[in-house]
Design a protein around this motif. Structure first.
Motif, PDB file in Angstrom:
ATOM      1  N   GLU A  18       3.827   9.277   7.212  1.00  0.00           N
ATOM      2  CA  GLU A  18       3.362   7.940   7.560  1.00  0.00           C
ATOM      3  C   GLU A  18       1.503   8.142   7.933  1.00  0.00           C
ATOM      4  O   GLU A  18       1.030   7.333   8.143  1.00  0.00           O
ATOM      5  CB  GLU A  18       3.168   8.185   9.365  1.00  0.00           C
ATOM      6  CG  GLU A  18       4.902   8.543   9.735  1.00  0.00           C
ATOM      7  CD  GLU A  18       4.853   8.668  11.055  1.00  0.00           C
ATOM      8  OE1 GLU A  18       3.418   8.851  11.454  1.00  0.00           O
ATOM      9  OE2 GLU A  18       6.117   8.693  11.500  1.00  0.00           O
ATOM     10  N   SER A  19       1.199   7.846   6.285  1.00  0.00           N
ATOM     11  CA  SER A  19      -0.086   7.412   5.510  1.00  0.00           C
ATOM     12  C   SER A  19       1.043   6.450   4.370  1.00  0.00           C
ATOM     13  O   SER A  19       1.255   7.455   2.723  1.00  0.00           O
ATOM     14  CB  SER A  19      -0.629   8.884   5.445  1.00  0.00           C
ATOM     15  OG  SER A  19       0.013   9.790   4.318  1.00  0.00           O
ATOM     16  N   ARG A  20      -0.852   5.831   4.181  1.00  0.00           N
ATOM     17  CA  ARG A  20      -1.143   5.198   3.294  1.00  0.00           C
ATOM     18  C   ARG A  20      -1.835   5.608   1.381  1.00  0.00           C
ATOM     19  O   ARG A  20      -1.669   7.034   1.524  1.00  0.00           O
ATOM     20  CB  ARG A  20      -1.845   4.167   2.897  1.00  0.00           C
ATOM     21  CG  ARG A  20      -2.353   3.028   1.784  1.00  0.00           C
ATOM     22  CD  ARG A  20      -3.260   2.429   2.489  1.00  0.00           C
ATOM     23  NE  ARG A  20      -2.983   1.123   1.052  1.00  0.00           N
ATOM     24  CZ  ARG A  20      -3.817  -0.154   1.418  1.00  0.00           C
ATOM     25  NH1 ARG A  20      -3.846  -1.049   2.582  1.00  0.00           N
ATOM     26  NH2 ARG A  20      -3.565  -1.089   0.630  1.00  0.00           N
ATOM     27  N   VAL A  21      -0.476   5.978  -0.016  1.00  0.00           N
ATOM     28  CA  VAL A  21      -1.175   6.890  -1.009  1.00  0.00           C
ATOM     29  C   VAL A  21      -1.807   6.433  -1.309  1.00  0.00           C
ATOM     30  O   VAL A  21      -2.057   7.157  -2.640  1.00  0.00           O
ATOM     31  CB  VAL A  21       0.151   7.682  -0.505  1.00  0.00           C
ATOM     32  CG1 VAL A  21       0.944   8.892   0.252  1.00  0.00           C
ATOM     33  CG2 VAL A  21       1.435   6.501  -1.808  1.00  0.00           C
ATOM     34  N   ALA A  22      -1.315   4.830  -1.966  1.00  0.00           N
ATOM     35  CA  ALA A  22      -1.522   4.154  -2.749  1.00  0.00           C
ATOM     36  C   ALA A  22      -1.487   2.871  -2.708  1.00  0.00           C
ATOM     37  O   ALA A  22      -1.379   2.139  -1.836  1.00  0.00           O
ATOM     38  CB  ALA A  22      -0.370   4.708  -4.436  1.00  0.00           C
ATOM     39  N   GLU A  23      -2.506   1.733  -3.787  1.00  0.00           N
ATOM     40  CA  GLU A  23      -2.490   0.357  -3.180  1.00  0.00           C
ATOM     41  C   GLU A  23      -1.880  -0.158  -4.916  1.00  0.00           C
ATOM     42  O   GLU A  23      -2.427   0.081  -5.960  1.00  0.00           O
ATOM     43  CB  GLU A  23      -3.641   0.063  -3.299  1.00  0.00           C
ATOM     44  CG  GLU A  23      -3.885  -1.355  -3.209  1.00  0.00           C
ATOM     45  CD  GLU A  23      -5.116  -1.887  -2.707  1.00  0.00           C
ATOM     46  OE1 GLU A  23      -5.773  -2.334  -1.708  1.00  0.00           O
ATOM     47  OE2 GLU A  23      -6.506  -2.218  -3.902  1.00  0.00           O
ATOM     48  N   MET A  24      -1.339  -0.563  -4.874  1.00  0.00           N
ATOM     49  CA  MET A  24      -1.157  -1.176  -6.362  1.00  0.00           C
ATOM     50  C   MET A  24      -0.948  -2.714  -6.534  1.00  0.00           C
ATOM     51  O   MET A  24      -1.043  -3.495  -5.677  1.00  0.00           O
ATOM     52  CB  MET A  24       1.040  -1.459  -6.039  1.00  0.00           C
ATOM     53  CG  MET A  24       1.893  -1.775  -7.206  1.00  0.00           C
ATOM     54  SD  MET A  24       3.637  -1.742  -7.403  1.00  0.00           S
ATOM     55  CE  MET A  24       4.409  -2.767  -6.694  1.00  0.00           C
ATOM     56  N   ARG A  25      -1.430  -3.448  -7.690  1.00  0.00           N
ATOM     57  CA  ARG A  25      -1.981  -4.725  -7.314  1.00  0.00           C
ATOM     58  C   ARG A  25      -0.954  -4.551  -9.045  1.00  0.00           C
ATOM     59  O   ARG A  25      -0.766  -4.480  -9.883  1.00  0.00           O
ATOM     60  CB  ARG A  25      -3.406  -4.314  -7.758  1.00  0.00           C
ATOM     61  CG  ARG A  25      -3.879  -3.894  -6.561  1.00  0.00           C
ATOM     62  CD  ARG A  25      -5.895  -3.768  -7.108  1.00  0.00           C
ATOM     63  NE  ARG A  25      -6.512  -3.446  -6.574  1.00  0.00           N
ATOM     64  CZ  ARG A  25      -7.902  -3.363  -6.142  1.00  0.00           C
ATOM     65  NH1 ARG A  25      -8.617  -3.877  -6.788  1.00  0.00           N
ATOM     66  NH2 ARG A  25      -8.812  -3.003  -5.021  1.00  0.00           N
ATOM     67  N   LEU A  26      -1.091  -6.369  -8.847  1.00  0.00           N
ATOM     68  CA  LEU A  26      -0.201  -6.892 -10.334  1.00  0.00           C
ATOM     69  C   LEU A  26      -0.539  -8.781 -10.063  1.00  0.00           C
ATOM     70  O   LEU A  26      -1.351  -8.999  -8.956  1.00  0.00           O
ATOM     71  CB  LEU A  26       1.920  -7.250  -9.111  1.00  0.00           C
ATOM     72  CG  LEU A  26       2.163  -8.199 -10.189  1.00  0.00           C
ATOM     73  CD1 LEU A  26       2.683  -6.871 -11.932  1.00  0.00           C
ATOM     74  CD2 LEU A  26       3.496  -8.383  -9.761  1.00  0.00           C
ATOM     75  N   ARG A  27      -1.012  -8.442 -11.677  1.00  0.00           N
ATOM     76  CA  ARG A  27      -1.404 -10.307 -11.605  1.00  0.00           C
ATOM     77  C   ARG A  27      -1.206 -10.696 -12.774  1.00  0.00           C
ATOM     78  O   ARG A  27       0.214  -9.715 -13.877  1.00  0.00           O
ATOM     79  CB  ARG A  27      -2.753  -9.936 -12.558  1.00  0.00           C
ATOM     80  CG  ARG A  27      -3.122 -11.627 -12.707  1.00  0.00           C
ATOM     81  CD  ARG A  27      -4.525 -11.077 -13.477  1.00  0.00           C
ATOM     82  NE  ARG A  27      -5.938 -11.002 -12.997  1.00  0.00           N
ATOM     83  CZ  ARG A  27      -7.324 -11.293 -13.030  1.00  0.00           C
ATOM     84  NH1 ARG A  27      -7.445 -10.591 -14.490  1.00  0.00           N
ATOM     85  NH2 ARG A  27      -7.825 -11.017 -12.119  1.00  0.00           N
ATOM     86  N   TYR A  28       0.101 -11.979 -12.441  1.00  0.00           N
ATOM     87  CA  TYR A  28       0.991 -12.511 -13.206  1.00  0.00           C
ATOM     88  C   TYR A  28       0.145 -13.736 -13.580  1.00  0.00           C
ATOM     89  O   TYR A  28      -0.240 -14.820 -12.321  1.00  0.00           O
ATOM     90  CB  TYR A  28       2.324 -12.023 -12.154  1.00  0.00           C
ATOM     91  CG  TYR A  28       2.732 -12.902 -10.999  1.00  0.00           C
ATOM     92  CD1 TYR A  28       2.808 -15.149 -10.548  1.00  0.00           C
ATOM     93  CD2 TYR A  28       1.777 -12.472  -9.822  1.00  0.00           C
ATOM     94  CE1 TYR A  28       2.806 -14.967 -10.093  1.00  0.00           C
ATOM     95  CE2 TYR A  28       2.099 -13.158  -8.475  1.00  0.00           C
ATOM     96  CZ  TYR A  28       2.663 -14.184  -8.838  1.00  0.00           C
ATOM     97  OH  TYR A  28       2.396 -15.544  -7.958  1.00  0.00           O
ATOM     98  N   SER A  29       1.495 -14.436 -14.613  1.00  0.00           N
ATOM     99  CA  SER A  29       0.581 -16.117 -14.938  1.00  0.00           C
ATOM    100  C   SER A  29       2.188 -16.514 -14.716  1.00  0.00           C
ATOM    101  O   SER A  29       3.034 -16.037 -14.956  1.00  0.00           O
ATOM    102  CB  SER A  29       0.451 -15.986 -16.110  1.00  0.00           C
ATOM    103  OG  SER A  29      -0.541 -15.336 -16.179  1.00  0.00           O
TER     104      SER A  29
END
Length: 105
Positions: A18-29
């Motif tokens: 029950e914890s945040r383990v990462a952040e995912m980032r995405l850039r798209y066109s």
């Protein structure tokens, strides 16, 4: 239509802990097929060669033109039959020449 770039972010959670383990980032066109060519004209017409020029599409819709597929219609009736002369021209220059033509006998 403008070329668009959009960033997105999501949190990645460990359900068991029950914890945040990462952040995912995405850039798209976002892009789509360029519009149709305009103003096709025959510029050279000789016994063994024909050249065609055209104006490029008004909008590339975010997908720049890198070449053109060139095809000719061989039989218009009863169903059109097309023959591809070149799958993709070597440049984005809006001109194509067909040479070594042989006339009807």
């Amino acid at each position: 239509f403008q070329f668009q770039r959009r960033p997105c972010t999501w949190g990645v959670f460990d359900v068991a802990e029950e914890s945040r383990v990462a952040e995912m980032r995405l850039r798209y066109s976002v892009c789509s097929t360029p519009g149709p060519i305009r103003e096709a004209t025959q510029t050279v017409c000789q016994k063994t060669e024909v050249s065609v020029e055209w104006a490029p599409p008004e909008s590339d819709h975010g997908a720049p033109v890198v070449g053109y597929k060139v095809a000719i219609e061989l039989e218009p009736e009863p169903e059109p039959k097309w023959h591809t002369l070149v799958e993709c021209t070597k440049s984005a220059k809006p001109v194509y020449a067909v040479s070594q033509l042989v006339g009807n006998r």
